[in-house]
Design a protein around this motif. Sequence first.
Motif, PDB file in Angstrom:
ATOM      1  N   CYS A 138      41.650  59.401  55.022  1.00 11.23           N
ATOM      2  CA  CYS A 138      41.969  58.302  54.113  1.00 11.23           C
ATOM      3  C   CYS A 138      42.025  56.958  54.837  1.00 11.23           C
ATOM      4  O   CYS A 138      41.566  55.936  54.313  1.00 11.23           O
ATOM      5  N   PHE A 196      44.792  53.903  50.712  1.00 12.14           N
ATOM      6  CA  PHE A 196      43.601  53.649  49.911  1.00 12.14           C
ATOM      7  C   PHE A 196      43.328  52.153  49.917  1.00 12.14           C
ATOM      8  O   PHE A 196      44.096  51.370  50.500  1.00 12.14           O
ATOM      9  N   GLU A 237      39.753  54.648  45.804  1.00 15.10           N
ATOM     10  CA  GLU A 237      40.188  55.832  46.541  1.00 15.10           C
ATOM     11  C   GLU A 237      39.002  56.336  47.377  1.00 15.10           C
ATOM     12  O   GLU A 237      38.130  57.041  46.882  1.00 15.10           O
ATOM     13  N   GLY A 254      42.190  55.164  42.395  1.00 12.98           N
ATOM     14  CA  GLY A 254      42.891  54.115  43.134  1.00 12.98           C
ATOM     15  C   GLY A 254      43.923  53.418  42.264  1.00 12.98           C
ATOM     16  O   GLY A 254      45.053  53.167  42.693  1.00 12.98           O
TER      17      GLY A 254
END
Length: 375
Positions: A267, A295, A311, A345
Amino acid sequence: MNIKKILILLSAILLLITSCSLFQLIEWGFEEKNDNSIYPSVVLALAGYDENNEVDVQNSKRNQSIRILKDYVSIYLVPKDDNTKIEVEVKESEYWYASKAVFTCDKADDRYIYKPVINWKYDVLRKLNQPTPVNMVVQLTVNGEDAGERSKTLNLRSINECVFAMRDGERLIDFNMLFAAYVNEDHPLIQQILKEGLETGIIKSYKGYQGGKEMNVYAQVLSIWNALETRGIHYSNLIESSQSSPVYFSQRVRTIEEALTYSQANCVDGTVLFASLLKAIGIDPVLIRVPGHMFLGFYVNREHTKMEFLETTLLGTEETGLKEELTQFLGVESYDSFLKAIEKGKERYEQYKDSATFKMIDIKEIRKYIKPIGM
């Protein structure tokens, strides 16, 4: 007893007297720390930080925190006489150049703390991809007399390790802003990805916020998303630091070159890579940090009145969804996963925005004091 033995004995006595004399002049050594780790990413990110430019209350607090983080090595000195002249020399190593400082300790029996300014070899630090021990050797001169050397073993960590928090006594200091050091829009591979984004045909050129149309911003972001998916970038959940620490909390971050070479990104990797690409085309990115995850956010307009979210862990997926203002891109390769990434997101933002652990790292603002580590 012959003359030779007498001379040897006298030399030994003289050496003992000299040593005792110097011992009486000063007591000194390295300060003990709970962790002797030094993080090259911290050194590089804060290399240009000037605490004297910070004037308001919030930045004063930041100064105090960064001052603690930059306390790499400390030496204590307890002189036995007033106005003791001190010369401290840090010997050169593979990772730093020699440095020397001269100062005076005014009062006898006071305990002075000296923090050497380390002249780092930045190019060497950037290439450090695994932890390594190194000895720092310091030589002391007192009133012109050699007072001996002391050495301390430091643990230089990998350039990939990013400190996001530090324990100072009973409090925990937040350093999530240091993730911004891995955003590097000047990396040579960034331009190659942008070129591949143009080759998708979604846009003809990158214009950032020029023109003032939000849809143009979405189109530019989609072209980059498409280019990364075409390269086969996909999510890989490798986040742990290679070594534990009683003081520092850190996470491993792949370099841009590593993420693109091995087509893997966790991530944080995916977020800083995408932020680097957006920064390069004039779209302002924001790193969104929540517990155990990161994110991307990005401003859709120049005025920063509207933010969208992405995301990046959905790179390489085939999720589907629908967002009315993006329907003109239906049929474009990667559209479905891009759409789902925006929705996911936004969902994460709504989930965490009111949490005390929610952190927004605005790259444009943070660049005032956190610089890219240049890798």
